[in-house]
Write a protein that holds these residues in place. Sequence first.
Motif, mmCIF file in Angstrom:
data_model
loop_
_atom_site.group_PDB
_atom_site.id
_atom_site.type_symbol
_atom_site.label_atom_id
_atom_site.label_comp_id
_atom_site.label_asym_id
_atom_site.label_seq_id
_atom_site.Cartn_x
_atom_site.Cartn_y
_atom_site.Cartn_z
ATOM 1 N N HIS A 28 1.022 -1.158 0.018
ATOM 2 C CA HIS A 28 0.146 -0.075 -0.224
ATOM 3 C C HIS A 28 0.949 1.198 0.078
ATOM 4 O O HIS A 28 1.870 1.214 0.749
ATOM 5 C CB HIS A 28 -0.798 0.128 1.293
ATOM 6 C CG HIS A 28 -1.957 -0.921 1.330
ATOM 7 N ND1 HIS A 28 -2.730 -1.303 2.284
ATOM 8 C CD2 HIS A 28 -2.387 -1.952 0.243
ATOM 9 C CE1 HIS A 28 -3.266 -2.243 2.120
ATOM 10 N NE2 HIS A 28 -3.240 -2.718 0.853
ATOM 11 N N LEU A 63 0.595 5.428 0.765
ATOM 12 C CA LEU A 63 -0.176 6.265 1.534
ATOM 13 C C LEU A 63 0.138 7.681 1.222
ATOM 14 O O LEU A 63 1.381 7.927 1.113
ATOM 15 C CB LEU A 63 -0.131 5.980 3.176
ATOM 16 C CG LEU A 63 -0.830 6.792 4.106
ATOM 17 C CD1 LEU A 63 -2.662 6.638 3.900
ATOM 18 C CD2 LEU A 63 -0.300 6.520 5.548
ATOM 19 N N GLN A 83 -4.009 11.068 3.222
ATOM 20 C CA GLN A 83 -4.106 9.782 3.680
ATOM 21 C C GLN A 83 -4.905 8.750 2.317
ATOM 22 O O GLN A 83 -5.418 7.972 2.745
ATOM 23 C CB GLN A 83 -4.877 9.492 4.854
ATOM 24 C CG GLN A 83 -4.130 9.634 6.147
ATOM 25 C CD GLN A 83 -4.192 11.228 6.457
ATOM 26 O OE1 GLN A 83 -5.252 11.752 6.276
ATOM 27 N NE2 GLN A 83 -3.015 11.803 6.773
ATOM 28 N N THR A 107 -4.992 6.112 0.260
ATOM 29 C CA THR A 107 -4.215 5.011 0.291
ATOM 30 C C THR A 107 -4.405 4.144 -1.086
ATOM 31 O O THR A 107 -5.379 3.938 -1.803
ATOM 32 C CB THR A 107 -4.623 3.939 1.303
ATOM 33 O OG1 THR A 107 -4.579 4.910 2.677
ATOM 34 C CG2 THR A 107 -3.666 2.968 1.563
ATOM 35 N N PHE A 121 -8.454 3.652 -0.063
ATOM 36 C CA PHE A 121 -9.031 4.472 1.299
ATOM 37 C C PHE A 121 -8.890 5.892 1.045
ATOM 38 O O PHE A 121 -7.727 6.328 0.145
ATOM 39 C CB PHE A 121 -8.220 4.036 2.469
ATOM 40 C CG PHE A 121 -8.754 4.774 3.789
ATOM 41 C CD1 PHE A 121 -9.690 4.349 4.290
ATOM 42 C CD2 PHE A 121 -7.826 5.956 4.232
ATOM 43 C CE1 PHE A 121 -10.346 5.038 5.577
ATOM 44 C CE2 PHE A 121 -8.456 6.524 5.365
ATOM 45 C CZ PHE A 121 -9.666 6.048 6.166
ATOM 46 N N GLY A 122 -9.596 6.923 1.571
ATOM 47 C CA GLY A 122 -9.103 8.250 1.559
ATOM 48 C C GLY A 122 -9.792 8.746 0.337
ATOM 49 O O GLY A 122 -10.603 8.403 -0.476
ATOM 50 N N PRO A 123 -9.425 10.167 0.101
ATOM 51 C CA PRO A 123 -10.335 11.036 -0.714
ATOM 52 C C PRO A 123 -9.829 11.066 -2.299
ATOM 53 O O PRO A 123 -10.579 11.657 -3.128
ATOM 54 C CB PRO A 123 -10.102 12.399 -0.133
ATOM 55 C CG PRO A 123 -8.643 12.313 0.421
ATOM 56 C CD PRO A 123 -8.579 11.034 1.102
ATOM 57 N N ALA A 124 -8.801 10.455 -2.667
ATOM 58 C CA ALA A 124 -8.705 10.373 -4.098
ATOM 59 C C ALA A 124 -9.358 9.554 -5.027
ATOM 60 O O ALA A 124 -10.028 8.609 -4.440
ATOM 61 C CB ALA A 124 -7.147 9.755 -4.174
#
Lengths: 553, 356, 269
Positions: free
Chosen positions: B297, B299, B304, B306, B317-320
Amino acid sequence: MSSTSSTTSGAAKPASTRAKPANKWEQAADWTDGRLGIYSLAKTNLRKIFPDHWSFMLGEICLYTFIIIILTGVYLTLFFKPSMGEVVYNGSYIPLKGIPMSEAYASTVDISFEVRGGLLVRQIHHWAALVFVAAMFVHMMRVFFTGAFRKPREINWVFGFLLLVLGMFDGFFGYSLPDDLLSGTGIRFMEGAVLATPLIGTYVQMFLFGGEFPGHDIVPRFFTIHVLLIPGIMLGLLVAHLILVFYHKHTQWAGPGKTEKNVVGMPLMPVYMAKAGGFFFLVFGLIAAISAIASINPIWAYGPYRPDQVSTDAQPDWYMGFSEGLIRIMPGWEVSLWGHTLNLGVAIPLMVLFPMVLVSIAAYPFIEGWITGDKREHHILDRPRNAPVRTALGAAWISLYLVLLAAGGNDLFATHLHLSINSVTYFVRVGMFVVPVIVFIVTKRWCLGLQRRDKEKVLHGRETGVIKRLPHGEFVEVHAQLPQKDLHKLTAHEQIEPFELPAETDENGVASKANVLDRTRAKLSRGFYGEGSQIPKPTSEEHHEITSGHGHH
Amino acid sequence: MSHDMSEEKLPESHGSAGHHEVAAHGDPFADPGLPAHEPRRTDIDERAAKRAERQVSLMFVVSMLATIGFIASYVAIDPDKIVYIWPLGHVSALNFALGMTLGLALFLIGAGAVHWARTLMSDHEIPAERHPIEADDEVRADVIEQFRTGAAESGFGRRKMIRNTLIGSMALVPLSGVVLLRDLGPLPEDKLEHTGWEEATDAKPLQLINMNTNQPMKAEDIITGSLTFAMPEGLSTHDEDFQQRIAKDALMLVRIAPENIKDDKSKEKGFEGILAYSKICTHVGCPISLYEQQTHHALCPCHQSTFDLADGARVIFGPAGHPLPQLKITTDEKGFLVAHGDFDEPVGPSYWERAR
Amino acid sequence: MKKLSARRRHPLAALVVLLLALAATGGLYAAFAPAGKAQADVAAQSLAIDEGKKLFAVGCSSCHGLNGEGSSDGPSLVGVGSAAVDFQVGTGRMPAQQPGAQVPRKPNIYSQAEIDQLAAFVASLGPGPVTPTEEQYTSTNPDDLSKGGELFRTNCAQCHNFAGQGGALTQGKYAPSLEGVDAKHIYEAMQTGPQNMPSFPDSTMPEEQKKQIVAFVRHTTNDEPNPGGLTLGSLGPVTEGLFGWIFGLGALIAVAIWVAAHTTKAKKS
């Protein structure tokens, strides 16, 4: 007046009717008055009355830190070079020797290490900026919770709000100037945020940066915005804010002798000149001492900015923390439509939620004014407990702000509390909806509890701690009647009646349906001031009955 | 906290009126009016006043000394001198001395002034009358009348042509200012769509240059579990446009055992398990590089997001909003890692015109 | 005493006693274990491997297998090299309290001589990164500091923070602080990539550059003064904001309370 001038004009030498000045100072004052009219100005202001309360000095902290920021900022511009031209560092700080960097960064390192006292001024500038925004925040909360934003002060509330927002952004621009690794990361974030703007994002980005990121223009452009554009606007707003404070006269707490028609306190000259003037020096002195004690933004340790480098703990200064939190907890939504991409993961938090959080608090005075329909001037402050729904809304807003602020530092929460960064993020995703609701309920109940206690104190007096044995053997505690000044203080607030819709049918039996707006208003008004949102305050009849009836028990 | 009785009765002894009497007759909650002024010790005791005066002067004197100390420190202390001060650690002697003396000099002026105001200046509370902000009806009527007269005299409402052309010209004139902003920057065109890797072609592939060594790399240099950053051949940190170029061209090279690579397309773009991903986060463009070699992974330290590098850099995970672009790599005849072309999608954060 | 006897039948009592016994044994062992003697000559190498194998069987084999082949509880150690052993055991990470993605640093229970023996044994299982010598990780060139800093910001700061304070990774994992870590161990970590840290092998980060990074890290975490005053943890704006609120605004409000308070009245004093 005209007659005197006509008579003197006939005489050989023009004379003034004014008494001869007693000394040189009076003479100078007369001279100035003849040109600026200072006597009429001073007549109303020299002995202007200000009430004494620590919470009334929060605004002064803002004013003074702003002045400190301007003073130190001017000094810094003498040494700072807002240029992104590349230089190779060859100063006294060994760990950067021989490293290519922008002139902006190199000159900031030089301010810190070569200019004597430069580091101190930089740190005063930055610490004062952090405290400035924090003080504006607390000042605004003071005004909010005491209802000082009510008529006639709504416009001044908006001025203050604009000062807060401009202060936040000016802080962000200032933080971006040194072109160190942290601030460069912040600018990169801004670039991504601008790109996420639908339709015009790429154009704005190119125009802002003068080409592709990072280019060579952004630091000089931010410099102008940071030192000229925003401070200029802020200065104007600040002057307007202060003029209005003078014009409206300060609010005051309820108490003996204090009414809506007066303001009780001490005169500007001499007491407040000494107290407020002295407070400036106290604020400046404290911030200078803090700048001697604690390091802030050690840009030399961050290193110069390079778009391919980054350090963890990449956060903005605290006042942008809640927007950082919004960004961090947002799920990665991205919509592709007809060959276009909408980056909702950035657009929603920054273009919808961020302004919403701010505007919701800014608009509140107007919403409350509409609900109460109150058109009178208010100069006596509310105790927060006496406006339970307003207080609870404010507390809920603060809790939302704090939850988002925590989200902005989620990585540090994770490492320092041994949590998973993912769990912290999930918690905040739920918490930003749940926590404000809980805080609202708890705060409202708390306020109502305090209202009940006040009522109890008014009707039954204060517990003395003296235990008395009654003839039939019962033990009771002696309650002492409150002095009248306290009775007055605890009952001085007025309780707003909820707004009632006109009867559904008029006297002729014709249905007159209220419109949606009125019905909403009535519903909100019941929520704000209806049963369960305030405890009816004691009446003098109740008080009579209890005090004259069976006496103190 | 038990109050003693005499203190409790204190306000009564010099209140304007006996409270209980008022309470018994009229409204118990009525405003009793401003309480009588109570003197401070300095108001009645000349010795106390003298003492306060001395205290205030002392503060001003110490402030003067602190300013002298500030100037002396400025002159005497070498800016490079580091001293140990508990509990701050090893700090700049100059910064500490200047800050402390300046802080003291300022603080004592303030403290002296406030102490002076609190002990020696009158503390009589004075009520000042407030006047309503709103003008009375007479003034209001007068002003409105004046305005009407002025408006009528101008003929603004009557001469519609003047009014409309004035509005038109006022609306247009700011456009000059807007037009002037055009040269702030170039148009976006397709600038965001490609990177420096576009110069790579089949005929002339570009080598991947190790950011650390500035040398090309062979496949065997990249071992499983390692992390390497790369840029295109021909780019140097001293180039005028290095910052712009590296902001898009930066690569993150990892090697994952081929059997652990879940995404076939990704495996194909790689070379023997060496995968070259864009280092620029697809969220807002931070250089993402917190690579966990066991979980594969990566990050982003900023927000954050991931990405699972073993699964085509899928966002887990996260806003991407979308995976990291991957650069197709292979080796040249000498065995160095090369790219034959650009990423097949724009790197970095997404934007309105982005096709995918 | 009464408290103690009451807890004797607690379900965890046996575990506590066992742990205490283990700790005592370990402590005694550490205290009386032979101190590291120079065993540099080549003939001693095979002896070291033998000794290492014995130590391995006691301390490591339950997870890594008797011959370091690995098991469900621990990875294979074939080819990890002596540097990995020296790092993992030398920083106390191994033996681990429990297997997992993040094995924290803790006091080391082996002497350097024993670590060397263990390392010799593991190195004999297959070729891998070799424990560096002092010259490899000790910089003498003053220019190394700035070069190391640049390399650190490219390769390390994203996880370990600009000042080596460490930072968060996914799912509760973290990059540890580099404060107080031996130069040798920093070097070995780059060579071997312990746990989730990627490795930076000599093929992509030459020895010289590792030495520069070590020089920078040691300087930043040890010798670097903090000219401006308290570092506030070198964690960036978050702790600065906290400090500004509490000690900046907090102190100012305290002062404001003094400024605005009514002066004590004569009657009450």
